[in-house]
Enzyme design. Structure first.
Site, PDB file in Angstrom:
ATOM      1  N   CYS A 162       0.749  -1.166   0.047  1.00  0.00           N
ATOM      2  CA  CYS A 162      -0.048   0.105  -0.139  1.00  0.00           C
ATOM      3  C   CYS A 162       0.857   1.224   0.208  1.00  0.00           C
ATOM      4  CB  CYS A 162      -0.832  -0.001   1.286  1.00  0.00           C
ATOM      5  SG  CYS A 162      -1.970  -1.441   1.191  1.00  0.00           S
ATOM      6  N   HIS A 301      -2.336   8.024   5.952  1.00  0.00           N
ATOM      7  CA  HIS A 301      -2.586   6.802   5.706  1.00  0.00           C
ATOM      8  C   HIS A 301      -4.020   6.428   6.049  1.00  0.00           C
ATOM      9  CE1 HIS A 301      -1.501   3.192   3.373  1.00  0.00           C
ATOM     10  NE2 HIS A 301      -1.626   2.352   4.471  1.00  0.00           N
ATOM     11  N   GLU A 312      -0.155   4.875  13.467  1.00  0.00           N
ATOM     12  CA  GLU A 312       0.113   5.991  12.878  1.00  0.00           C
ATOM     13  C   GLU A 312      -0.004   7.226  13.658  1.00  0.00           C
ATOM     14  OE1 GLU A 312      -0.777   8.341   8.335  1.00  0.00           O
ATOM     15  OE2 GLU A 312      -2.016   6.832   8.909  1.00  0.00           O
ATOM     16  N   LYS A 333      -9.251   8.140   2.629  1.00  0.00           N
ATOM     17  CA  LYS A 333      -9.806   6.841   2.467  1.00  0.00           C
ATOM     18  C   LYS A 333     -11.260   6.732   2.960  1.00  0.00           C
ATOM     19  CE  LYS A 333      -5.431   4.318   2.469  1.00  0.00           C
ATOM     20  NZ  LYS A 333      -4.377   5.713   2.663  1.00  0.00           N
ATOM     21  N   HIS A 338      -9.627   2.293   0.428  1.00  0.00           N
ATOM     22  CA  HIS A 338      -8.275   2.059   0.227  1.00  0.00           C
ATOM     23  C   HIS A 338      -7.896   1.608  -1.040  1.00  0.00           C
ATOM     24  CE1 HIS A 338      -4.118   1.357   1.347  1.00  0.00           C
ATOM     25  NE2 HIS A 338      -4.362   0.624   2.226  1.00  0.00           N
ATOM     26  N   PHE A 397       1.918  -3.384   3.889  1.00  0.00           N
ATOM     27  CA  PHE A 397       2.116  -4.410   4.418  1.00  0.00           C
ATOM     28  C   PHE A 397       3.932  -4.983   4.302  1.00  0.00           C
ATOM     29  CE2 PHE A 397      -2.192  -6.532   4.146  1.00  0.00           C
ATOM     30  CZ  PHE A 397      -2.621  -5.904   5.125  1.00  0.00           C
TER      31      PHE A 397
END
Length: 411
Positions: A162, A301, A312, A333, A338, A397
């Site tokens: 991502c 994010h 985060e 998002k 996403h 990830f």
């Protein structure tokens, strides 16, 4: 760091809120949400049913039918967004040294649909398409854009889940800054709303199972339960400042910092203290030569998963210290889901538009902040804000972190 100045001269977007940067941005400003039940396949029996799809996409608006047939959906999105960005930049390849114009447009996955389709053929004893491999692999977004325009410079695809789109823009920025190119087309694209993609993310408990389109994606909210899968592409044209000025290009903003780190912690969870993401933010500010109190806005994010939003937040506190309470934060998002490898490109565009319009959009769906998510996430409604420095974060990830830092352009 010494090096050449890099500016943004073109932007293109294919998103669940519509095709084109202005349609997308206006939707965000109006607080529109793009969520609904999956229509790409029959999701009966699926635990997670919500998504953010690009509706009624016709690739032949951007390329001829034969070319479109030789691309998977993620490549079509990428080429469509690149076409808007290149035209927006007024870039004419006949006037350029093709070996000084490169492309880094990435996908975190490539085509899961091709894998599903061709595997089914194999199991049924049917012929697997000879184009299976060249349409499925993730580098084909970059490859197809270069073929479409004759861009012969640096051409790679960065796969960091991502964070792929943000790393692509960051590496394109560095390519220009340190004289490997004069112009780079950069960003990310993804189209993974398919049975394998949805079930894979569902079974690792990453997707929201909330069926309410108004609350299924609610980053930083106490009741968040996972992300909503989206699709689309965001592509920008980056250019060396003097090159842009010489051809009379319109300059939207300047890229001044890039940070890239890894948590080295877990294959899916960010580092719990936020240090990996925090160090990426610090690196971007260090390259730009600024302090945390100079950053007015962060596009987080902000996936709406428990771990991401909490860690985060800790990362922002780690990097910003006391200034963390003063910076405005939001999550795109919250309205488009996403976009995975496409998220960084689209969210970079949001930062540019936020600088230009002096406006930050709402974090939609956020009504009851998590006690540990205690920063300013632009809850309730968007607001006007004069922005000189905007930051975009992406976490992938594998522990991949990318931070991009933009500045309002000054000649």
């Amino acid at each position: 760091m010494d090096g050449r100045r890099v500016v943004v001269t073109g932007m293109g977007a294919i998103t669940p809120l519509g095709e084109g940067v202005e349609c997308f941005w206006n939707g965000l400003k109006e607080g529109k949400r793009a969520f609904g039940e999956i229509t790409a396949f029959d999701c009966t029996g699926y635990k997670a049913k919500m998504c953010a799809e690009v509706k009624d996409f016709d690739p032949t608006k951007y390329m001829d039918f034969k070319t479109a047939k030789r691309m998977e959906r993620f490549s079509q999105f990428a080429c469509a967004a690149a076409k808007e960005a290149v035209e927006d930049a007024g870039l004419n390849m006949a006037d350029e040294d093709p070996y000084r114009v490169g492309v880094i447009v990435s996908s975190g996955i490539g085509s899961m649909q091709a894998n599903e389709r061709e595997h089914q053929k194999l199991m049924e004893g049917k012929k697997v398409s000879p184009l299976y491999i060249p349409v499925m692999i993730a580098n084909m977004a970059s490859a197809n854009i270069s073929i479409m325009y004759g861009m012969k410079g640096k051409n790679v695809a960065i796969v960091t889940a991502c964070a792929s789109g943000s790393h692509s823009i960051g590496d394109a920025f560095r390519a220009i800054k340190f004289d490997d190119a004069d112009v780079m087309v950069a960003g990310g694209s993804e189209a993974a709303i398919c049975p394998l993609g949805v079930q894979g993310f569902t079974n690792m408990t990453a997707l929201s199972t909330n069926m309410d389109p108004d609350t299924c994606s609610r980053p930083f909210d106490k009741n968040r339960d996972g992300f909503v899968i989206g699709e689309g592409a965001g592509v920008v044209v980056l250019e060396e400042l003097e090159h842009a000025k010489a051809r009379g290009a319109h300059i939207y903003a300047e890229v001044v910092g890039y940070g890239a780190t890894n948590d080295a912690f877990h294959i899916t969870s960010p580092a719990e203290d936020g240090s990996g993401a925090g160090e990426a933010m610090k690196a971007a500010m260090r390259e730009a030569g600024i302090t945390p109190d100079q950053v007015e806005y962060i596009n987080a994010h902000g996936t709406s998963t428990h771990h991401n939003d909490l860690f985060e937040t800790r990362g922002i506190k780690y990097a910003f210290g006391d200034a963390a309470k003063k910076v405005a934060i939001n999550s795109t998002k919250s309205m488009i889901g996403h976009l995975l490898g496409g998220a960084g490109g689209v969210e970079f565009i949001v930062c540019v538009k936020s600088i230009l319009d002096s406006f930050i959009h709402v974090t939609s769906g956020l009504t009851e902040p998590d006690e540990e998510c205690d920063l300013d996430y632009t809850m309730g409604e968007g607001r006007s804000l004069d922005i000189n420095y905007a930051m975009s974060n992406s976490l992938g990830f594998g522990g991949h972190n990318a931070t991009l830092l933009l500045k309002k352009y000054e000649a």
